[in-house]
Design a protein around this motif. Structure first.
Motif, PDB file in Angstrom:
ATOM      1  N   LEU A  76      -6.781   7.474   4.455  1.00 14.74           N
ATOM      2  CA  LEU A  76      -5.683   8.315   3.973  1.00 14.74           C
ATOM      3  C   LEU A  76      -4.939   8.956   5.132  1.00 14.74           C
ATOM      4  N   VAL A  77      -5.686   9.324   6.185  1.00 12.38           N
ATOM      5  CA  VAL A  77      -5.033   9.892   7.372  1.00 12.38           C
ATOM      6  C   VAL A  77      -4.110   8.873   8.018  1.00 12.38           C
ATOM      7  N   ALA A  78      -4.605   7.592   8.106  1.00 12.80           N
ATOM      8  CA  ALA A  78      -3.783   6.534   8.698  1.00 12.80           C
ATOM      9  C   ALA A  78      -2.538   6.268   7.867  1.00 12.80           C
ATOM     10  N   ILE A  79      -2.701   6.267   6.535  1.00 17.72           N
ATOM     11  CA  ILE A  79      -1.546   6.047   5.647  1.00 17.72           C
ATOM     12  C   ILE A  79      -0.551   7.173   5.812  1.00 17.72           C
ATOM     13  N   ASP A  80      -1.096   8.418   5.922  1.00 15.95           N
ATOM     14  CA  ASP A  80      -0.215   9.563   6.068  1.00 15.95           C
ATOM     15  C   ASP A  80       0.555   9.507   7.384  1.00 15.95           C
ATOM     16  N   LYS A  81      -0.031   8.890   8.411  1.00 18.43           N
ATOM     17  CA  LYS A  81       0.654   8.739   9.701  1.00 18.43           C
ATOM     18  C   LYS A  81       1.620   7.567   9.717  1.00 18.43           C
ATOM     19  N   GLY A  82       1.633   6.753   8.634  1.00 22.32           N
ATOM     20  CA  GLY A  82       2.539   5.604   8.563  1.00 22.32           C
ATOM     21  C   GLY A  82       1.981   4.367   9.223  1.00 22.32           C
ATOM     22  N   GLU A  83       0.684   4.298   9.422  1.00 27.92           N
ATOM     23  CA  GLU A  83       0.062   3.145  10.038  1.00 27.92           C
ATOM     24  C   GLU A  83      -0.295   2.122   8.966  1.00 27.92           C
ATOM     25  N   GLY A  84      -0.212   0.825   9.332  1.00 37.94           N
ATOM     26  CA  GLY A  84      -0.551  -0.229   8.382  1.00 37.94           C
ATOM     27  C   GLY A  84       0.556  -0.490   7.386  1.00 37.94           C
ATOM     28  N   THR A  85       0.332  -1.541   6.595  1.00 38.76           N
ATOM     29  CA  THR A  85       1.344  -1.946   5.595  1.00 38.76           C
ATOM     30  C   THR A  85       1.603  -0.851   4.596  1.00 38.76           C
ATOM     31  N   MET A  86       0.504  -0.266   4.073  1.00 38.52           N
ATOM     32  CA  MET A  86       0.654   0.793   3.077  1.00 38.52           C
ATOM     33  C   MET A  86       1.328   2.008   3.686  1.00 38.52           C
TER      34      MET A  86
END
Length: 310
Positions: free
Chosen positions: A249-259
């Motif tokens: 969730l932290v990575a998604i929140d940072k805009g990392e990855g496809t999601m």
């Protein structure tokens, strides 16, 4: 010569009597085997005992033999014995004095230089040492004062108790005892009611206790099973999973990855929005001009025409 049993018995009895008399007088301080003389004197009051000493210049020369009260004269007669070797004038004076703080009182013979020698059985004059009378008087006075104080305190206490007992007000002892009796009666009634309730529901209480016992056993068994199920390992695995999910969730929140890019990239969002709009327009056009997209239904090519808008 053979001695009969009667003679032996008589000798033993006489010897026992002699030993008894000797021992009795010895305990009184008089030795029958010593030469001693007995003298007499009298005092206005008694502060002596039969064990009090007779002294001369601080030296013990005898003891008091007997103390008796004369009912006719109101005086105390004292008989005392001294060593027979002691000689003194009949004009000598017998003085009662305080031997010490713990030694009690004693009598001293104050020898007179002139006069006829006193013989055994003579009556000698007496006096009391100065200060002893005042001390005795002070002690008796103090004792009297303390006794009076004690009696006054006792009288005050009895008056207070009488007032407390006779008080009929709400704060009185009678009212307090009455309230206490009522409280005890109420407690007794409550206790009897409780006993009746327990007696009537004895079977129910027993059943409840049995169920509680069964529940307790089941709970103990469940705890044992949970212990064997390695709950600790499961919790550690769950913690690891939650940690990984948190990292994701932290990575998604940072805009990392496809999601993350899908959620954070505005350009991608705009492209998707535009594509969605074009797809919607395409579907609308297919719905309005199906022959245009299915040539198998028409031999002629139908030119593209914008949809009319109202």
């Amino acid at each position: 010569m053979k001695i009969s049993k009667e003679v032996k018995t008589s000798i033993l009895v006489i010897a026992g009597i002699v030993l008894f008399i000797f021992g009795f007088n010895y305990l009184k301080g008089q030795n029958l085997f010593e030469n001693s003389n007995v003298y007499y004197t009298e005092f206005d009051y008694n502060a002596l005992t039969t064990s009090s000493l007779v002294t001369i210049k601080g030296n013990s020369v005898g003891k008091i033999q007997d103390i008796a009260y004369d009912y006719k004269t109101g005086k105390t007669k004292v008989a005392f014995f001294v060593n027979g070797e002691l000689e003194f004038s009949k004009n000598s004076i017998v003085r009662m004095y305080e031997a010490g703080i713990m030694g009690g009182n004693a009598i001293a013979i104050i020898i007179a230089e002139e006069g006829e020698m006193a013989k055994s059985g003579a009556v000698l004059k007496s006096e009391v040492e100065e200060g002893l009378v005042a001390s005795l008087s002070k002690n008796f006075s103090g004792l009297s004062n303390e006794l009076n104080s004690t009696l006054r305190s006792t009288d005050t206490l009895m008056v207070s108790l009488n007032k407390l007992v006779a008080d009929d007000s709400e704060k009185g002892l009678k009212s307090t005892i009455k309230e206490l009796n009522e409280t005890l009666k109420s407690f007794k009634n409550t206790s009897n009611s409780l006993n009746r309730v327990i007696s009537k529901n004895d079977d129910n209480i027993t059943a409840i206790l049995e169920r509680f016992k069964t529940t307790s056993n089941d709970l103990s068994l469940m705890i044992a099973q949970l212990k064997d199920a390695k709950i600790g390992t499961t919790v550690e695995s769950l913690n690891s999973t939650l940690s990984n999910l948190n990292n994701l969730l932290v990575a998604i929140d940072k805009g990392e990855g496809t999601m993350g890019k899908l959620l954070k990239d505005d350009a991608l969002y705009n492209n998707l929005k535009g594509a969605s709009k074009e797809m919607e327009e395409l579907l609308e056009d297919i719905k309005l001009h199906p022959k245009r997209y299915f040539r198998i239904l028409s031999k002629k090519e139908i030119p593209y025409k914008e949809a009319e808008t109202n």
